[in-house]
Write an enzyme that holds these catalytic residues in place. Structure first.
Site, PDB file in Angstrom:
ATOM      1  N   GLY A 119       0.825  -1.203   0.000  1.00 48.96           N
ATOM      2  CA  GLY A 119       0.000   0.000   0.000  1.00 48.96           C
ATOM      3  C   GLY A 119       0.858   1.250   0.000  1.00 48.96           C
ATOM      4  N   ASP A 120       0.283   2.374   0.397  1.00 47.56           N
ATOM      5  CA  ASP A 120       1.031   3.635   0.309  1.00 47.56           C
ATOM      6  C   ASP A 120       2.308   3.624   1.147  1.00 47.56           C
ATOM      7  OD1 ASP A 120      -0.492   3.609   2.576  1.00 47.56           O
ATOM      8  OD2 ASP A 120      -1.350   5.603   2.314  1.00 47.56           O
ATOM      9  N   ASP A 144      -8.624  -0.774   0.606  1.00 47.15           N
ATOM     10  CA  ASP A 144      -9.212   0.572   0.724  1.00 47.15           C
ATOM     11  C   ASP A 144      -9.369   1.299  -0.612  1.00 47.15           C
ATOM     12  OD1 ASP A 144      -9.203   0.107   3.412  1.00 47.15           O
ATOM     13  OD2 ASP A 144      -7.411   1.291   3.829  1.00 47.15           O
ATOM     14  N   GLY A 187     -11.765   1.713   6.045  1.00 49.06           N
ATOM     15  CA  GLY A 187     -11.599   2.945   5.251  1.00 49.06           C
ATOM     16  C   GLY A 187     -11.231   4.079   6.179  1.00 49.06           C
ATOM     17  N   ARG A 188      -9.931   4.258   6.318  1.00 45.49           N
ATOM     18  CA  ARG A 188      -9.438   5.264   7.259  1.00 45.49           C
ATOM     19  C   ARG A 188      -9.688   6.673   6.780  1.00 45.49           C
ATOM     20  NH1 ARG A 188      -4.281   2.053   8.489  1.00 45.49           N
ATOM     21  NH2 ARG A 188      -3.882   2.417   6.299  1.00 45.49           N
ATOM     22  N   GLU A 239     -14.923   3.434   8.964  1.00 46.83           N
ATOM     23  CA  GLU A 239     -14.299   3.614  10.284  1.00 46.83           C
ATOM     24  C   GLU A 239     -13.725   5.027  10.457  1.00 46.83           C
ATOM     25  OE1 GLU A 239     -10.971   0.888  10.515  1.00 46.83           O
ATOM     26  OE2 GLU A 239     -10.190   1.566   8.590  1.00 46.83           O
TER      27      GLU A 239
HETATM   28  O1  F6P Z   1      -5.180  -0.173   4.949  1.00 46.46           O
HETATM   29  C1  F6P Z   1      -5.940  -1.297   5.075  1.00 46.46           C
HETATM   30  C2  F6P Z   1      -6.605  -1.378   6.417  1.00 46.46           C
HETATM   31  O2  F6P Z   1      -7.363  -2.541   6.296  1.00 46.46           O
HETATM   32  C3  F6P Z   1      -7.439  -0.192   6.862  1.00 46.46           C
HETATM   33  O3  F6P Z   1      -8.666  -0.051   6.235  1.00 46.46           O
HETATM   34  C4  F6P Z   1      -7.544  -0.448   8.333  1.00 46.46           C
HETATM   35  O4  F6P Z   1      -7.796   0.739   9.035  1.00 46.46           O
HETATM   36  C5  F6P Z   1      -6.200  -0.995   8.662  1.00 46.46           C
HETATM   37  O5  F6P Z   1      -5.701  -1.576   7.481  1.00 46.46           O
HETATM   38  C6  F6P Z   1      -6.198  -1.987   9.794  1.00 46.46           C
HETATM   39  O6  F6P Z   1      -4.878  -2.348  10.065  1.00 46.46           O
HETATM   40  P1  F6P Z   1      -4.465  -3.499  11.097  1.00 46.46           P
HETATM   41  O7  F6P Z   1      -4.657  -4.803  10.407  1.00 46.46           O
HETATM   42  O8  F6P Z   1      -3.045  -3.248  11.400  1.00 46.46           O
HETATM   43  O9  F6P Z   1      -5.372  -3.367  12.276  1.00 46.46           O
END
Ligand code: F6P
Length: 365
Positions: A119-120, A144, A187-188, A239
């Site tokens: 990802g980014d 996302d 979806g942050r 979220e």
């Molecule tokens: O970036 C992908 C993502 O699934 C986000 O939508 C979410 O907030 C985050 O990763 C959750 O990360 P983790 O698995 O570290 O809790």
């Protein structure tokens, strides 16, 4: 150590996993071996493996049968940025630059290209290494769907499919019990999953980070539905959604992570507020990591295969510092640098937002 003159590529997967990563690993490995007689090496657990020199060869047989498998056979982590690597000392956390270790290990591996699937965060680090002289090709991944430079990421369709199934299942129980049901999806910063699963699942209210909501508007909307005989409502919330002038709901801080803030819990906050404002029982469901696990949809398997195949083309053309990308219906490439410029958000006047509004969906504004 390299024992022959074959070209060698290394693959790593970083950040949160998503359905379709194995399909990319499979496509890259098979094409590199079959078409170009290359050697492929798999790096363990993302950049962690490059810091600690943990890798193993990937053969054609190693990647046979993984197309439909969720997760990543290479392992991943979102806590290993080599330029800002967290090290625990007692209760304290300090950060070190381990990028020189990575550069040394890459040098010793004698690779012609490093393929970074991520990802980014992962791709920004890949860009940094490219600037340090490493031949890098990126493959964007995230459920996302918010990576700049590509119209869509693999994993998104799978996540939307799972979230939509959740909305569908919640629909029938909401209807039976005359309740407001709130479904929280991932979806942050970008509300793509909420928007798509909300529309696909026939949600009444869709709340996304890009459009701050007013809880009074939501209460008024569900109250009016109830007066019209629709005694239940479905709210799909990302979220990262937040009220006008308010903040997102933080679940925990993971200090050593490249993205320390973990969101979660907005659906519970909203449920309590709404129950106090309208005479309807309100419940919440958090879809969470269900959206990230399991087998990719056929769409994602196809997309991941096309992207993996294109990644090998970029390697052959020595087109480094780029990531493969989707542009309309075609597969192309985009500069890795683009991912460092922040997430690709839902435009507030996106055609799907407008279409939703025009069929009576509330965005809480
Ligand atoms: O970036 C992908 C993502 O699934 C986000 O939508 C979410 O907030 C985050 O990763 C959750 O990360 P983790 O698995 O570290 O809790």
């Amino acid at each position: 150590m390299k024992k022959n003159n074959k070209r060698r590529i290394a693959i790593l997967t970083g950040g949160g996993d998503c359905p379709g990563i194995n399909a990319v690993i499979r496509a890259v490995t098979k094409k590199a071996i079959l078409k170009y007689d290359m050697e492929v090496v798999g790096i363990k657990d993302g950049y962690e493996g490059l810091i600690n020199n943990q890798f193993h060869p990937l053969s054609y047989d190693d990647v046979s049968g993984i197309l439909t498998l969720g997760g990543t056979i290479l392992g991943t982590t979102n806590k290993a940025d080599p330029f800002h690597y967290a090290v625990k000392s007692g209760n304290q956390l300090k950060f070190e630059d381990r990028s020189r270790d990575v550069l040394r290990n890459i040098e010793e591996l004698k690779i012609d290209c490093l393929v970074c699937i991520g990802g980014d965060g992962t791709l920004s680090v890949a860009h940094h290494f490219y600037q340090e002289g490493v031949p890098v090709v990126g493959v964007p991944k995230t459920i996302d769907n918010d990576i700049r430079g590509t119209d869509i990421t693999f994993g998104f369709d799978s996540a939307v499919t799972i979230a939509t199934e959740g909305v569908d299942r919640i629909h029938t129980t909401a209807q039976s019990h005359h309740r407001i049901m709130i479904i929280e999806v991932m979806g942050r910063k970008a509300g793509w999953i909420a928007l798509h699963s909300g529309i696909a699942g026939g949600g009444d209210v869709i709340l996304i980070p890009e459009i701050p909501y007013q809880v009074e508007k939501i209460a008024e909307y569900v109250h009016n539905r109830s007066k019209r005989g629709r005694r239940f409502s479905i709210i799909v919330v990302a979220e990262g959604a937040r009220p006008v002038g308010g903040e997102t709901v933080i679940r925990k801080i993971v200090k050593e992570s490249t993205e320390p803030i973990r969101l979660g819990g907005i659906s519970f906050v909203l449920a309590e507020q709404l129950e106090n404002m309208v005479d309807l029982e309100t419940r919440s469901v958090v879809m969470g990591h269900l959206q990230r696990g399991g087998s990719p949809t056929p769409f994602d398997r196809v997309l991941a295969t096309r992207l993996g195949s294109k990644a090998v083309d970029l390697i052959i053309e020595k087109c480094f510092g780029k990531m493969v990308s989707v542009q309309g219906n075609s597969i192309g490439e985009a500069p890795l640098e683009q991912v460092t410029q922040g997430p690709r958000l839902v435009p507030v006047d996106h055609e799907l937002v407008i279409a939703g509004q025009e069929i009576g969906v509330s965005f809480g504004n």
